[in-house]
Design a protein around this motif. Structure first.
Motif, PDB file in Angstrom:
ATOM      1  N   PRO A 182      -5.835   4.789   6.840  1.00 11.87           N
ATOM      2  CA  PRO A 182      -4.448   4.319   6.890  1.00 11.87           C
ATOM      3  C   PRO A 182      -3.500   5.429   7.316  1.00 11.87           C
ATOM      4  CG  PRO A 182      -5.163   4.582   4.620  1.00 11.87           C
ATOM      5  CD  PRO A 182      -6.357   4.859   5.484  1.00 11.87           C
ATOM      6  N   HIS A 183      -2.395   5.027   7.907  1.00  6.95           N
ATOM      7  CA  HIS A 183      -1.382   6.015   8.292  1.00  6.95           C
ATOM      8  C   HIS A 183      -0.039   5.607   7.691  1.00  6.95           C
ATOM      9  CE1 HIS A 183      -0.853   2.886  11.380  1.00  6.95           C
ATOM     10  NE2 HIS A 183       0.405   3.277  11.400  1.00  6.95           N
ATOM     11  N   ARG A 184       0.778   6.603   7.410  1.00  7.03           N
ATOM     12  CA  ARG A 184       2.081   6.344   6.802  1.00  7.03           C
ATOM     13  C   ARG A 184       3.049   5.814   7.851  1.00  7.03           C
ATOM     14  NH1 ARG A 184       4.093   6.334   2.319  1.00  7.03           N
ATOM     15  NH2 ARG A 184       2.506   7.635   1.346  1.00  7.03           N
TER      16      ARG A 184
ATOM     17  N   ASN B  98       0.819  -1.211   0.000  1.00 11.97           N
ATOM     18  CA  ASN B  98       0.000   0.000   0.000  1.00 11.97           C
ATOM     19  C   ASN B  98       0.859   1.271   0.000  1.00 11.97           C
ATOM     20  OD1 ASN B  98      -2.578   1.162  -0.019  1.00 11.97           O
ATOM     21  ND2 ASN B  98      -2.647   1.308   2.203  1.00 11.97           N
ATOM     22  N   HIS B  99       2.026   1.180  -0.632  1.00  9.79           N
ATOM     23  CA  HIS B  99       2.903   2.359  -0.804  1.00  9.79           C
ATOM     24  C   HIS B  99       3.313   2.991   0.522  1.00  9.79           C
ATOM     25  CE1 HIS B  99       2.140   2.115  -5.096  1.00  9.79           C
ATOM     26  NE2 HIS B  99       0.860   1.972  -4.796  1.00  9.79           N
ATOM     27  N   GLY B 100       3.458   2.165   1.565  1.00 10.64           N
ATOM     28  CA  GLY B 100       3.931   2.654   2.854  1.00 10.64           C
ATOM     29  C   GLY B 100       2.837   2.999   3.845  1.00 10.64           C
ATOM     30  N   LEU B 101       1.577   2.868   3.440  1.00  7.96           N
ATOM     31  CA  LEU B 101       0.454   3.175   4.324  1.00  7.96           C
ATOM     32  C   LEU B 101      -0.056   1.910   4.993  1.00  7.96           C
ATOM     33  CD1 LEU B 101      -1.520   5.618   1.996  1.00  7.96           C
ATOM     34  CD2 LEU B 101       0.006   6.211   3.891  1.00  7.96           C
ATOM     35  N   VAL B 102      -0.222   1.960   6.305  1.00  9.21           N
ATOM     36  CA  VAL B 102      -0.728   0.820   7.069  1.00  9.21           C
ATOM     37  C   VAL B 102      -2.227   0.996   7.272  1.00  9.21           C
ATOM     38  CG1 VAL B 102      -0.600  -0.447   9.256  1.00  9.21           C
ATOM     39  CG2 VAL B 102       1.463   0.572   8.282  1.00  9.21           C
ATOM     40  N   PRO B 103      -3.015   0.018   6.816  1.00  8.46           N
ATOM     41  CA  PRO B 103      -4.454   0.113   7.042  1.00  8.46           C
ATOM     42  C   PRO B 103      -4.802  -0.333   8.466  1.00  8.46           C
ATOM     43  CG  PRO B 103      -3.952  -1.906   5.883  1.00  8.46           C
ATOM     44  CD  PRO B 103      -2.651  -1.153   6.044  1.00  8.46           C
ATOM     45  N   THR B 104      -5.966   0.087   8.925  1.00  7.20           N
ATOM     46  CA  THR B 104      -6.469  -0.392  10.206  1.00  7.20           C
ATOM     47  C   THR B 104      -7.221  -1.687   9.946  1.00  7.20           C
ATOM     48  OG1 THR B 104      -6.709   1.876  10.971  1.00  7.20           O
ATOM     49  CG2 THR B 104      -7.950   0.186  12.171  1.00  7.20           C
ATOM     50  N   PRO B 105      -6.826  -2.789  10.574  1.00 10.36           N
ATOM     51  CA  PRO B 105      -7.560  -4.042  10.340  1.00 10.36           C
ATOM     52  C   PRO B 105      -9.016  -3.908  10.793  1.00 10.36           C
ATOM     53  CG  PRO B 105      -5.482  -4.466  11.470  1.00 10.36           C
ATOM     54  CD  PRO B 105      -5.704  -2.978  11.473  1.00 10.36           C
TER      55      PRO B 105
END
Length: 178
Positions: free
Chosen positions: A65-67, A37-44
């Protein structure tokens, strides 16, 4: 990085790079999603959306999502993790007929108590964990390559049916050389 990627508090010890901390499949899968995701972490999320019989949306989760890492780092990690699928410990993915570009990492704990594989395409990240609620040997020589990788492959073949062979485009600033 572990905290930024949603893995949580892990001990700051050199063996951490070898997987010496206890983590959940959910947190590790979300962390690997940053690579896809290009460095973005989604919230599960467990439930994305609920609709009534007429199709009216009653509930919808909103993922923010946050970087955690740069796009360049995500791309480079994805490229390295593709080697795991194409020629490394997860090469069974290819032998079992999954042909889309993919990347991932296997893991097997001491005494073969846990086996996991987290892999991804640009469209989907999935993680598989095999083990018992109370730690004990799954199988003698129960490596993730033999236990978790086939499960992931079976799921991904069905889940990505119809997807094209997309891969990540190098972001600005990343070049290659021979």
């Amino acid at each position: 990085y572990a905290k930024d990627m949603g893995i949580g508090d892990v001990p700051a010890v050199p063996s951490l790079a070898l997987g010496s901390a206890d983590v959940t499949l959910e947190s590790m899968t979300a962390a690997y999603a940053a690579f896809a995701n290009h460095g973005l972490v989604p919230t599960p999320v467990v439930i994305r959306r609920v609709e009534d019989a007429d199709g009216h949306v009653l509930y919808e989760a909103h993922d923010e999502p946050h970087r955690a890492i740069s796009d360049s780092t995500a791309f480079l990690m994805s490229t390295m993790l593709a080697d795991v699928v194409n020629a490394g410990t997860a090469a069974g993915v290819r032998r079992l007929g999954f042909t889309l570009p993919a990347a991932g990492k296997t893991g097997t704990t001491n005494d073969f108590d846990d086996a996991w594989f987290i892999g991804f395409t640009p469209q989907l990240v999935a993680g598989v964990w095999v083990g018992f609620d109370q730690p004990r040997t799954i199988l003698p020589n129960g490596f993730a390559a033999d236990i978790a990788v086939p499960l992931w492959t079976r799921f991904m073949k069905a889940a990505t049916a119809g997807d094209g062979p997309d891969w990540f485009t190098p972001p600005p600033g990343v070049t290659s050389a021979r």
